[in-house]
Design an enzyme around this catalytic site. Structure first.
Site, short mmCIF file in Angstrom:
data_model
loop_
_atom_site.label_atom_id
_atom_site.label_comp_id
_atom_site.label_asym_id
_atom_site.label_seq_id
_atom_site.Cartn_x
_atom_site.Cartn_y
_atom_site.Cartn_z
N ARG A 92 15.05 21.36 15.49
CA ARG A 92 14.75 19.93 15.28
C ARG A 92 15.68 19.32 14.25
NH1 ARG A 92 8.94 18.34 13.83
NH2 ARG A 92 10.16 16.44 13.62
N CYS A 143 1.03 17.00 9.57
CA CYS A 143 1.91 18.04 10.10
C CYS A 143 1.83 19.25 9.19
CB CYS A 143 3.32 17.53 10.27
SG CYS A 143 4.17 17.34 8.72
N LYS A 154 20.80 14.19 9.66
CA LYS A 154 19.67 13.88 10.55
C LYS A 154 18.86 12.72 9.97
CE LYS A 154 15.56 16.22 10.21
NZ LYS A 154 14.39 15.37 10.15
N ASN A 155 18.55 12.81 8.68
CA ASN A 155 17.65 11.82 8.09
C ASN A 155 18.29 10.44 7.93
OD1 ASN A 155 15.72 13.75 8.07
ND2 ASN A 155 15.66 14.05 5.85
N ARG A 213 0.60 13.50 5.27
CA ARG A 213 1.61 12.48 5.55
C ARG A 213 1.04 11.19 6.14
NH1 ARG A 213 6.91 15.51 7.84
NH2 ARG A 213 7.97 13.81 6.79
C1 UD1 Z 1 11.61 11.84 4.61
C2 UD1 Z 1 12.48 12.88 5.27
C3 UD1 Z 1 11.98 14.29 4.96
C4 UD1 Z 1 11.86 14.47 3.45
C5 UD1 Z 1 11.04 13.34 2.83
C6 UD1 Z 1 11.01 13.40 1.30
C7 UD1 Z 1 13.26 11.75 7.26
C8 UD1 Z 1 13.25 11.63 8.74
N1 UD1 Z 1 12.45 12.65 6.71
O1 UD1 Z 1 10.29 11.97 5.17
O2 UD1 Z 1 12.92 15.22 5.48
O3 UD1 Z 1 11.20 15.71 3.19
O4 UD1 Z 1 11.59 12.07 3.20
O5 UD1 Z 1 12.29 13.38 0.79
O6 UD1 Z 1 14.02 11.07 6.60
N2 UD1 Z 1 3.38 9.16 1.71
C9 UD1 Z 1 2.15 8.54 1.67
N3 UD1 Z 1 2.00 7.37 2.38
C10 UD1 Z 1 3.01 6.84 3.14
C11 UD1 Z 1 4.26 7.50 3.18
C12 UD1 Z 1 4.43 8.66 2.45
O7 UD1 Z 1 1.23 8.99 1.00
O8 UD1 Z 1 2.80 5.78 3.77
C13 UD1 Z 1 3.56 10.43 0.98
C14 UD1 Z 1 3.82 11.60 1.95
O9 UD1 Z 1 2.63 12.13 2.48
C15 UD1 Z 1 4.57 12.57 1.07
C16 UD1 Z 1 5.39 11.63 0.15
O10 UD1 Z 1 4.74 10.36 0.20
O11 UD1 Z 1 3.66 13.31 0.31
C17 UD1 Z 1 6.84 11.51 0.55
O12 UD1 Z 1 6.93 11.01 1.86
P1 UD1 Z 1 8.16 10.15 2.38
O13 UD1 Z 1 9.15 9.92 1.30
O14 UD1 Z 1 7.61 8.95 3.08
O15 UD1 Z 1 8.78 11.14 3.45
P2 UD1 Z 1 9.22 10.81 4.93
O16 UD1 Z 1 9.89 9.50 5.01
O17 UD1 Z 1 8.09 11.09 5.87
#
Ligand code: UD1
Length: 418
Positions: free
Chosen positions: A396, A116, A22-23, A121
């Site tokens: 999902r 969420c 999915k990711n 996030r």
């Molecule tokens: C992706 C995955 C999710 C997985 C996560 C971590 C997808 C669709 N989803 O989510 O399944 O759990 O990676 O491996 O691929 N953060 C910030 N600012 C930002 C972006 C992130 O503070 O602009 C923080 C987030 O709140 C979180 C951490 O960084 O605490 C990791 O987030 P991130 O690696 O961005 O996860 P996703 O890409 O949302």
């Protein structure tokens, strides 16, 4: 809302075909915005987030079809440049349209996603990355982000290796002038799968899978065919299901190399794992030994398997802890495990688990994708009947979870619309 009725306590046996990731699929489908050519993506899992993405691409003006895992995307009219809140709120990964829209059209209008159930996030790392490539950001109505500006390659240093921000930056950098260097980028296998697609489309990308990526943008990118990498989180889910029920499974279309730390932890807990042709074979222990874990960015223990590990350890023969370092609110499912007889205490980032001999079936509720999967696995291992509510969370991220579980001897049925 659908429920699962599960009568647990039986060891699983048999073979499971692991779906495409999915990711990896979501950003790859978003990458179609970078070209007007036809894209054909195979091994795409049929799950709600993919359906949301289909709706989003169609809203933007793409023509799509999705049949038996093959997703075809074409373009024969002008695309819109915006992703409104009613689409973004359904799926946070919708923010992945920012990079491609900006690179292709020079502007984009994307609603700010809210928090969420697993954390706040924010998207600040995405935005800083795009700003480093020349994007200017304005807010409208407090919740919409508008971008414009003269985009060109830049130097980006992430404070944390965010998966989504790395993907947004990669897609944007692939279709703008000049060289972009991304330091401290995410290294997940899904990043390398996206890099592979962008390379096939014509971009030059080096260093994916390492902490530093170098991307040379192109003026135009072309359409491609691609097969999505296997889902390592679904793989881990079934490995843990086999382990917690003391069962034996063969997982096909997958590879243990994507789960280095998890494989080690499973072995320490007493499971035996071996590589077979195009897959993995696992035998679960009679009762797992306690193994503490700490989640970390790849190649560390994946946060998405943290709830499953806690469920597994809830029946271990001792005490251990599970530490969550990626999301600040990812223990919501623990309250449901307690209702099944688990003995777990949360203190800050850690869940302290005192293993019980067995879990007992109970009515429980899913609150997010992976917490929901952890509960499904716990219910399959528990003695007696459980009702798992709000399985739309599981839908999902998992393709036909209950069908796959039924095939390996779990007594599970879906009760529709209750
Ligand atoms: C992706 C995955 C999710 C997985 C996560 C971590 C997808 C669709 N989803 O989510 O399944 O759990 O990676 O491996 O691929 N953060 C910030 N600012 C930002 C972006 C992130 O503070 O602009 C923080 C987030 O709140 C979180 C951490 O960084 O605490 C990791 O987030 P991130 O690696 O961005 O996860 P996703 O890409 O949302």
């Amino acid at each position: 809302m659908d429920n699962f009725l599960i009568n647990g306590g039986r060891a699983v046996r048999g073979e499971v075909k692991v779906s495409g990731s999915k990711n990896a699929a979501l950003p790859i489908l978003m990458a179609s915005i970078l070209t007007s050519d036809k894209m054909t993506i195979e091994n795409v899992p049929d799950l709600t987030d993919v359906r949301f993405t289909k709706g989003l691409l169609e809203y933007l003006g793409k023509k799509t079809s999705f049949l038996r895992g093959v997703f075809v995307i074409e373009e024969n009219r002008k695309l819109k440049h915006k992703a409104p809140y009613n689409l973004v709120r359904k799926m946070r990964a919708s923010v992945l349209v920012m990079g491609p829209l900006l690179a292709r059209f020079g502007h984009a209008r994307v609603a700010l996603p809210g928090g969420c159930s697993i954390g706040v996030r924010p998207v600040n790392i995405h935005l800083d990355a795009l700003k480093n490539m020349g994007a200017r950001l304005y807010y409208k109505n407090g919740d919409e982000m508008l971008f414009g500006g003269n985009l060109k390659g830049g130097r980006i240093k992430f404070p944390f290796p965010s998966v989504g921000a790395t993907e947004n930056a990669m897609m944007c950098a692939s279709l703008i002038k000049g060289r972009t260097i991304i330091e401290n980028c995410a290294r997940e296998p899904e990043i390398s799968d996206l890099a592979e697609v962008l390379r096939k489309m014509g971009a030059s990308i080096n260093g994916d899978g390492t902490r530093r990526m170098i991307i040379e943008g192109r003026e135009k990118l072309c359409g491609v065919w691609h097969k999505v990498v296997c889902d390592r989180i679904e793989t881990g889910t079934f490995l843990i299901l086999a382990a917690i029920t003391g069962g034996r499974l063969i997982l096909k279309n997958t590879d243990i190399k994507y789960l280095p730390v998890v494989a080690g932890c499973l072995a320490k807990s007493g499971a035996s794992i071996k590589t077979v042709e195009n897959g993995i074979e696992i035998s679960g222990p009679k009762r797992p030994r306690p193994v503490s874990i700490r989640t970390a960015a790849y190649p560390g223990f994946p946060t998405d398997l943290q709830p499953l590990w806690t469920a597994y350890m809830s029946v271990c023969s001792g005490k251990c802890f599970v530490e969550e370092n990626i999301f600040e609110n990812r223990f919501m499912y623990v309250a449901e495990l307690l209702r099944m007889g688990a003995n777990i205490r949360i203190e800050g980032k850690r869940a302290f688990v005192n293993g019980v001999e067995y879990l007992k079936g109970a009515p429980v509720m899913a609150g997010d994708i992976r917490g929901g999967a952890a509960l499904a696995v716990a219910c399959a291992a528990a003695r007696g009947k459980s009702v798992l509510r709000r399985v739309y969370h599981i839908d999902r991220g998992y393709e036909k979870l209950e069908k796959k579980m039924r095939k390996i001897r779990v007594s599970i049925i879906r009760r529709k619309n209750i």
